[in-house]
Design a protein around this motif. Structure first.
Motif, mmCIF file in Angstrom:
data_model
loop_
_atom_site.group_PDB
_atom_site.id
_atom_site.type_symbol
_atom_site.label_atom_id
_atom_site.label_comp_id
_atom_site.label_asym_id
_atom_site.label_seq_id
_atom_site.Cartn_x
_atom_site.Cartn_y
_atom_site.Cartn_z
ATOM 1 N N ILE A 27 9.266 11.092 0.179
ATOM 2 C CA ILE A 27 8.324 11.012 1.290
ATOM 3 C C ILE A 27 7.487 9.737 1.152
ATOM 4 N N PRO A 28 7.905 8.613 1.813
ATOM 5 C CA PRO A 28 7.107 7.386 1.756
ATOM 6 C C PRO A 28 5.903 7.495 2.678
ATOM 7 N N SER A 29 4.838 6.779 2.353
ATOM 8 C CA SER A 29 3.617 6.836 3.163
ATOM 9 C C SER A 29 3.739 6.044 4.464
ATOM 10 N N ASN A 30 4.755 5.178 4.561
ATOM 11 C CA ASN A 30 4.987 4.469 5.823
ATOM 12 C C ASN A 30 6.473 4.164 5.957
ATOM 13 N N ASN A 31 6.864 3.760 7.134
ATOM 14 C CA ASN A 31 8.272 3.445 7.394
ATOM 15 C C ASN A 31 8.517 1.941 7.474
ATOM 16 N N ASN A 83 0.830 -1.193 0.000
ATOM 17 C CA ASN A 83 0.000 0.000 0.000
ATOM 18 C C ASN A 83 0.870 1.250 0.000
ATOM 19 N N LEU A 84 2.161 1.067 -0.158
ATOM 20 C CA LEU A 84 3.099 2.180 -0.107
ATOM 21 C C LEU A 84 2.875 3.141 -1.261
ATOM 22 N N THR A 85 2.816 4.407 -0.933
ATOM 23 C CA THR A 85 2.841 5.458 -1.939
ATOM 24 C C THR A 85 4.047 6.334 -1.643
ATOM 25 N N ILE A 86 4.587 6.915 -2.680
ATOM 26 C CA ILE A 86 5.785 7.741 -2.517
ATOM 27 C C ILE A 86 5.530 9.088 -3.165
ATOM 28 N N ASP A 87 5.709 10.120 -2.373
ATOM 29 C CA ASP A 87 5.673 11.491 -2.879
ATOM 30 C C ASP A 87 7.088 12.042 -2.826
#
Length: 178
Positions: free
Chosen positions: A163-167, A143-147
């Motif tokens: 900027i990843p949506s989770n670590n 479900n990772l999104t990257i900005d």
């Protein structure tokens, strides 16, 4: 040179393996064995580990000897390259039932090998015939999104922030010159 046969202690490790996308989840059953063992994965087409065994292919003594050689190289690297002691190396290997999770290359065939290990005459050896499983990973799931943000653009570069949506999920990036 004739390679000696693996001294087989008769232990057969087993695993319940689940593939979740590119993730392998294995619950290894030691079946009462309390010593050390190793889990090794060989990917099809990986030149650094040509020990992938296609499903339906019967392993022979040469194949098992090649796994023993692979294990000896692994040991050599830990002892002589990384400077670990024999006790430190033996402590790395799981003992007893073990839960193992690893992310692999997606949509790739693998051979999973489980085998017991020990020191004999102060040298590492395989002490069981490996238990082999063939698996195929699926498409990666996440479900990772990257900005990203770009700032301070000038003639010599810029600041680039990922900027990843989770670590939790891993990712990689690559940029090319335009």
């Amino acid at each position: 040179v004739t390679m000696p046969s693996i001294t087989d202690n008769g232990i057969r490790l087993e695993a319940d393996i689940v593939i979740d996308g590119a993730k392998l989840i294995a619950d290894v059953r030691a079946n009462g064995y309390t010593g050390a063992y190793n889990i090794v994965l060989f990917a099809e087409g990986d030149s650094s580990a040509p020990l992938y065994l296609p499903e339906g292919t019967e392993p022979d003594q040469l194949y098992y000897n090649n796994i023993a050689r692979y294990y000896n190289v692994e040991w050599f690297n830990m002892e002589y390259v990384q400077g670990m002691t024999k006790d430190q190396i033996m402590d790395i290997y799981p003992k007893g039932d073990y839960h193992y999770e690893v992310y692999l290359w997606p949509e790739t065939n693998y051979t999973v090998a489980l085998f017991t290990v020990d020191l004999q005459n102060d040298r590492p050896v395989l002490t069981s015939i490996p238990t082999l499983y063939n698996i195929t990973t699926g498409e990666p799931t996440s479900n990772l999104t990257i900005d990203f943000e770009v700032s301070n653009i000038n003639a010599h570069g810029c600041d680039f922030k990922i900027i990843p949506s989770n670590n939790v999920d891993t990712y990689a990036y690559h940029h090319v010159k335009t």
